[in-house]
Motif scaffolding. Sequence first.
Motif, short mmCIF file in Angstrom:
data_model
loop_
_atom_site.label_atom_id
_atom_site.label_comp_id
_atom_site.label_asym_id
_atom_site.label_seq_id
_atom_site.Cartn_x
_atom_site.Cartn_y
_atom_site.Cartn_z
N ILE A 60 0.87 -1.18 0.00
CA ILE A 60 0.00 0.00 0.00
C ILE A 60 0.90 1.23 0.00
O ILE A 60 1.79 1.36 0.85
CB ILE A 60 -0.93 0.01 1.24
N TYR A 61 0.65 2.16 -0.95
CA TYR A 61 1.58 3.25 -1.21
C TYR A 61 1.00 4.63 -0.87
O TYR A 61 -0.21 4.85 -0.93
CB TYR A 61 2.01 3.25 -2.67
N GLY A 62 1.91 5.55 -0.56
CA GLY A 62 1.59 6.96 -0.40
C GLY A 62 2.52 7.78 -1.28
O GLY A 62 3.30 7.25 -2.07
N ILE A 63 2.44 9.12 -1.12
CA ILE A 63 3.25 10.04 -1.93
C ILE A 63 4.01 10.98 -1.00
O ILE A 63 3.47 11.49 -0.02
CB ILE A 63 2.36 10.88 -2.87
N TYR A 96 -2.08 1.08 -6.13
CA TYR A 96 -1.26 1.60 -7.22
C TYR A 96 -1.42 3.11 -7.28
O TYR A 96 -2.50 3.65 -7.00
CB TYR A 96 -1.66 1.01 -8.57
N ILE A 97 -0.35 3.80 -7.68
CA ILE A 97 -0.40 5.24 -7.92
C ILE A 97 0.24 5.49 -9.28
O ILE A 97 1.39 5.12 -9.51
CB ILE A 97 0.36 6.03 -6.83
N ILE A 98 -0.52 6.12 -10.19
CA ILE A 98 -0.05 6.32 -11.56
C ILE A 98 -0.13 7.81 -11.88
O ILE A 98 -1.23 8.37 -11.91
CB ILE A 98 -0.91 5.53 -12.56
N PRO A 99 0.99 8.49 -12.10
CA PRO A 99 0.94 9.93 -12.37
C PRO A 99 0.32 10.23 -13.73
O PRO A 99 0.58 9.54 -14.71
CB PRO A 99 2.41 10.35 -12.33
#
Length: 254
Positions: free
Chosen positions: A133-136, A151-154
Amino acid sequence: MNVRDIKGLRSIMGFEGEYAVFKAKDSEGPYQGVINRKGEIVWDAKLFPPTLRVRGTNIYMSCVRGKKGLHYYDVALQQYVEKPERKIEGRDSYEDMKELDAKWVEKEGSIFSEVGRLTDNLLKFRTDKIEEIYGIMTEDGKILIEPQYKYIIPNNDSANHFVVVLPNDMYGVIDLKGNTTLPFEYEHLFFRGNFYVARKDGKAGIIDLEGNILIPFDYEALHPSYDEGLNLISAKKDGEFFFINSKQERVELL
């Protein structure tokens, strides 16, 4: 041979220049190839993923059945070629990943289990060694978004929006303040500059950046052209493959 003659045709991707990738399946399993704008198969060596175009060229690379390693094919010359030169710098480089690991993960007492680059000045991170689990956070470690996304996709847009995926696999869009700019009601979202290709209730459609429907969710698949956007969209509906424009009018290419 025309792509319409393939019995196991699964999808036709968006055109980039004069060529597009198609996906199919035969008795030996799934494979890919390349067609031109007439629908003619210009490279069909029973290719396995990845069938990727080297940007700005007519060259595709892939694994080929019966041949070891990656192979490079120039569809304009219709022949295999040497590996093209591709200099990878910045956030795509192995050196950058090693530097991030050394700075954030391998440091004694670190709370981070993984750190990767999202943009030139933003990083994604996770602190749990098991749950992905991701953050920024910023380059200097200021946490902007706590870990909560699978997932985090710019989007790589000026507004710093990100397509994110919840642990329940639903897609939405957030900004750097954590505000939800598109609700988490999509099964897939793919940013394409000024619109999203989306999937909802098992059907594909296209929406603008505010979530307004541009192409209704009536299709099995939609793949806009990389060059022409909504003016040329590869579509699949009721098992039939065809091309449409932004008004859903059929465009005769094949």
